[in-house]
Design a protein around this motif. Sequence first.
Motif, PDB file in Angstrom:
ATOM      1  N   GLU A   2      97.553 -47.702  49.302  1.00 17.45           N
ATOM      2  CA  GLU A   2      96.511 -48.216  48.407  1.00 17.45           C
ATOM      3  C   GLU A   2      95.156 -48.248  49.106  1.00 17.45           C
ATOM      4  N   LYS A  54      93.923 -44.731  49.265  1.00 14.20           N
ATOM      5  CA  LYS A  54      93.533 -44.288  47.918  1.00 14.20           C
ATOM      6  C   LYS A  54      92.146 -44.786  47.541  1.00 14.20           C
ATOM      7  N   GLU A  55      91.840 -46.024  47.881  1.00 12.36           N
ATOM      8  CA  GLU A  55      90.528 -46.578  47.543  1.00 12.36           C
ATOM      9  C   GLU A  55      89.408 -45.843  48.275  1.00 12.36           C
ATOM     10  N   ARG A  68      89.068 -42.136  46.798  1.00  8.54           N
ATOM     11  CA  ARG A  68      88.997 -42.032  45.334  1.00  8.54           C
ATOM     12  C   ARG A  68      87.926 -41.048  44.848  1.00  8.54           C
ATOM     13  N   SER A  94      93.336 -39.007  43.845  1.00  6.21           N
ATOM     14  CA  SER A  94      93.582 -39.942  44.955  1.00  6.21           C
ATOM     15  C   SER A  94      95.013 -40.484  45.023  1.00  6.21           C
ATOM     16  N   PRO A  95      95.719 -40.686  43.904  1.00 11.77           N
ATOM     17  CA  PRO A  95      97.108 -41.160  44.043  1.00 11.77           C
ATOM     18  C   PRO A  95      97.986 -40.166  44.796  1.00 11.77           C
ATOM     19  N   SER A 110      96.566 -39.659  48.587  1.00 14.43           N
ATOM     20  CA  SER A 110      96.807 -40.801  49.475  1.00 14.43           C
ATOM     21  C   SER A 110      98.272 -40.846  49.918  1.00 14.43           C
ATOM     22  N   LYS A 111      99.179 -40.576  48.990  1.00 13.41           N
ATOM     23  CA  LYS A 111     100.599 -40.525  49.355  1.00 13.41           C
ATOM     24  C   LYS A 111     100.855 -39.379  50.333  1.00 13.41           C
TER      25      LYS A 111
END
Length: 215
Positions: A71, A74-75, A78, A83-84, A87-88
């Motif tokens: 998370e 991701k922020e 973004r 981003s989801p 980021s993973k």
Amino acid sequence: MTKTEKVNYIITELENLYPVVEVPLDHKDPYTLLIAVLLSAQCTDVRVNQITPKLFKLADNPYDMVKLSIEEIKEIIRPCGLSPMKSKGIFGLSQMIIELHGGEVPADFESLEAMPAVGHKTASVVMAQAFNIPAFPVDTHIHRLLTRWGITNGKSVVQTEKDAKRLFPKALWNKLHVQIIYYGREYSPARSPKLSVDYITRNIGSEKVRKDFKP
């Protein structure tokens, strides 16, 4: 022009325009290049270069990256979009680099492409630019231009890569793919291309391709 003549013309013109090239993504080592290339998917290099300093200030190596939560990553990323998924991918590939490769980015296609969110194009950029291993990364810019120039039939990026590797000297692959990207951005953009500016297409593009260009 024959394809061989086109290839020689492209090599000569791009070398005249861009005798020295650097990867347009800011990085300091294979890991930061890998992250930057991953972030560049469906995002401009300019935007990526605005975001990576914030991310790398907190984590510029896999050990620090996995201390962040998905998370948190991701922020930060973004603005780069997707981003989801990204980021993973960043978190997951950082774990794999630590657990499977001793904290170092591996210098082989199989290991790179086994990582989450790392496709063949991303792996090719890392192999070419981080490890100086011949590769010919094909993104949308290169796919578009080599189609315009009659080097490939443009049916897929896979075919474009095969054609490029078959026609261009292997020793030039790593530099040439960056030169083509530079040329596309400066002279032959995807939108509103103009033959008055894009002189390579004007000189070697097919009549059908030139009809799509504005005066």
